[in-house]
Design a protein around this motif. Structure first.
Motif, mmCIF file in Angstrom:
data_model
loop_
_atom_site.group_PDB
_atom_site.id
_atom_site.type_symbol
_atom_site.label_atom_id
_atom_site.label_comp_id
_atom_site.label_asym_id
_atom_site.label_seq_id
_atom_site.Cartn_x
_atom_site.Cartn_y
_atom_site.Cartn_z
ATOM 1 N N HIS A 1 -20.203 24.354 44.168
ATOM 2 C CA HIS A 1 -20.657 25.103 42.985
ATOM 3 C C HIS A 1 -19.634 24.996 41.855
ATOM 4 O O HIS A 1 -20.002 24.788 40.685
ATOM 5 C CB HIS A 1 -20.877 26.568 43.375
ATOM 6 N N LYS B 1 -19.805 21.428 40.418
ATOM 7 C CA LYS B 1 -21.023 21.244 39.611
ATOM 8 C C LYS B 1 -20.918 21.994 38.291
ATOM 9 O O LYS B 1 -21.326 21.495 37.236
ATOM 10 C CB LYS B 1 -22.256 21.719 40.394
ATOM 11 N N THR B 2 -20.360 23.205 38.344
ATOM 12 C CA THR B 2 -20.173 23.997 37.128
ATOM 13 C C THR B 2 -19.267 23.262 36.148
ATOM 14 O O THR B 2 -19.473 23.327 34.922
ATOM 15 C CB THR B 2 -19.577 25.374 37.476
ATOM 16 N N VAL C 1 -13.465 27.535 33.968
ATOM 17 C CA VAL C 1 -14.642 27.155 34.771
ATOM 18 C C VAL C 1 -14.514 27.715 36.190
ATOM 19 O O VAL C 1 -15.491 28.190 36.774
ATOM 20 C CB VAL C 1 -14.789 25.622 34.812
ATOM 21 N N ARG D 1 -15.404 31.359 36.034
ATOM 22 C CA ARG D 1 -16.850 31.561 35.884
ATOM 23 C C ARG D 1 -17.582 31.256 37.191
ATOM 24 O O ARG D 1 -18.461 32.014 37.621
ATOM 25 C CB ARG D 1 -17.390 30.671 34.761
ATOM 26 N N GLY D 2 -17.192 30.168 37.858
ATOM 27 C CA GLY D 2 -17.853 29.788 39.098
ATOM 28 C C GLY D 2 -17.625 30.766 40.229
ATOM 29 O O GLY D 2 -18.528 31.030 41.031
ATOM 30 N N ASP E 1 -20.050 33.795 39.491
ATOM 31 C CA ASP E 1 -21.519 33.719 39.512
ATOM 32 C C ASP E 1 -22.076 32.951 40.710
ATOM 33 O O ASP E 1 -23.261 32.632 40.752
ATOM 34 C CB ASP E 1 -22.052 33.112 38.205
#
Length: 443
Positions: A122, A125-126, A294, A297-298, A301
């Protein structure tokens, strides 16, 4: 032409066959069970010869090399015969690694590897990385290498896969923990299982990285007697000497390659076990060059993993949680530790040489009742009945969920965290979890 034989025609086996065919080998696939239609179509489309419901010796024992499904034990008759003939046996991951120069982020451990692997994927990918998900989850690594190659792969590795890996190299290796599991496949010898897990370090160089839980007693012992060639990045729940990732003053901190920190309260995953998973994932992402904003954030979420502490529904005031992936005692321990309400625990299945004694105090403390779910629950009765908790004996998911409804009061939690493999009553762990969720929601 070199002959490759693939034993097992599910995701890994068919992927290996596709890659072998592309590389110009003479390929034959054999499966003792029935092959799924989608895999038959994949093999037929690529003109790969296959058989199901049998192993034909005259076709298998002419192999120059055999790629074995991780689900097939080394004691299987055909595997024994191949070994006697001196035919090399490898895993799909080992085979796929020969045909790619991609960077490999590899995760193993007795518990938490699926969540950590999914979280790292994840994060990649983010960040917009060209990355594939493989191993125990995602698509076959070999199939991706053959048809949809990536610059990075995030790979969940079981001990069974590691057993048959020899030259494969993890650029970033993560070992989350080692606790008793699958001992039925390792002659009931813990050291054999430990040695399998430690194989994730083989072939690493000083340019590679090794991330591990600093407080794991087995890991501490093993690392003290081994030479680790790669750069080490230990993580821990609290700041400790030498650790590069930890929690301090309510913040998750990663020190290297530069300092990154975020409030622990912003993590999407909760519970102590998930804190370890988040620390390992953050360290791996940071080493891979993912920007810190990033990563933050990852980590905030990430939606979680199906069948791992998955909240299903609240029915008549009772919370139902699906933790079907908890297939060993330590995983169940983590789940129980996170419970804050009186709990009806669903436990049982195909025992893997489990010792349930470590969770008995927690069961006594957290559980209001126990529901045994298995073809043979004798060992569970012998272990837990003396605790004096209400107990139900069930042999199907329908009977199990009905028993939970009768035992659970409003405000209780029903937790499916079985400690065991699923193959006595279910197709697999996913089937067990899906049946549980469906019956909870329907009734």
């Amino acid at each position: 032409m070199k002959r490759i034989v693939v034993l097992g025609a599910a995701e890994s086996g068919v992927g290996a066959a596709v890659l072998a065919k592309k590389q110009g080998f003479d390929v034959f696939v054999s499966d003792m069970s029935t092959i799924q239609e989608k895999y038959k179509m994949m093999l037929d489309e690529r003109q790969v010869e296959w058989e199901e419901g049998q192993h034909s010796e005259e076709k298998i024992l002419t192999a120059d090399e055999i790629i074995k499904s991780p689900g097939i034990p080394k004691e299987a008759p055909m595997v024994r015969k191949a070994v006697e003939r001196g035919i090399p046996i490898i895993s799909e991951i080992e085979f796929a690694g020969r045909y790619t120069d991609a960077q490999m982020v590899c995760i193993t451990g007795s518990n938490g590897k699926t969540t950590t692997t999914s979280l790292i994927y994840h994060l990649f990918k983010t960040a917009g990385y060209d990355v594939g998900l493989a191993g125990n989850i995602g698509n076959s690594l070999a199939l991706q290498v053959a048809e949809t190659p990536h610059a990075w792969y995030v790979i969940e590795l079981s001990s069974f896969q590691l057993d048959d890996m020899y030259r494969f190299r993890a650029n970033i290796a993560i070992l989350l923990n080692i606790t008793p599991d699958h001992l039925d496949r390792y002659e009931h010898c813990m050291q054999h299982y430990v040695d399998a897990k430690m194989r994730i370090l083989q072939n690493q160089t000083p340019t590679d990285s090794f991330i591990f839980w600093n407080d794991d007693p087995i890991l501490r012992r093993e690392l003290a007697k081994r030479c680790v060639p790669s750069a080490v990045y230990p993580f821990a729940e609290r700041k400790e000497p030498g650790c590069t990732a930890y929690v301090e003053s309510g913040r998750l901190v990663v020190e290297k390659p530069s300092v990154f920190a975020m409030p622990q309260g912003e993590l999407s995953l909760t519970g102590r076990h998930n804190l370890y998973n988040s620390l390992a994932a953050a360290q791996a992402a940071h080493l891979a060059g993912i920007p810190t904003d990033v990563i933050r954030r990852g980590l905030s979420d990430f939606p979680g993993v199906e069948h791992r502490m998955e909240r299903v529904a609240i029915v008549d005031g009772v919370q139902y949680i699906n933790d079907s992936k908890a297939t060993n005692v330590d995983a169940c321990h983590y789940a129980l530790e996170a419970m804050t309400a009186p709990t009806v625990l669903i436990i049982g299945g195909k025992d893997k040489g489990n010792d349930y004694e470590p969770i008995k105090p927690l069961v006594q403390q957290k559980c209001a009742a126990l529901v045994y779910l298995g073809a043979d629950n004798a060992k569970l009765h012998a272990t837990f009945d003396a605790l004096g908790l209400p107990v139900r004996d069930t042999h199907s998911m329908k009977a199990c969920v009905q028993a939970c409804r009768e035992l659970a009061k409003p405000g209780y939690t029903v937790l499916l965290s079985p400690c065991c493999a699923s193959f006595d009553l279910f197709k697999n762990m996913e089937d067990r979890g899906e049946q549980f969720k469906q019956l909870v929601i329907e009734n």
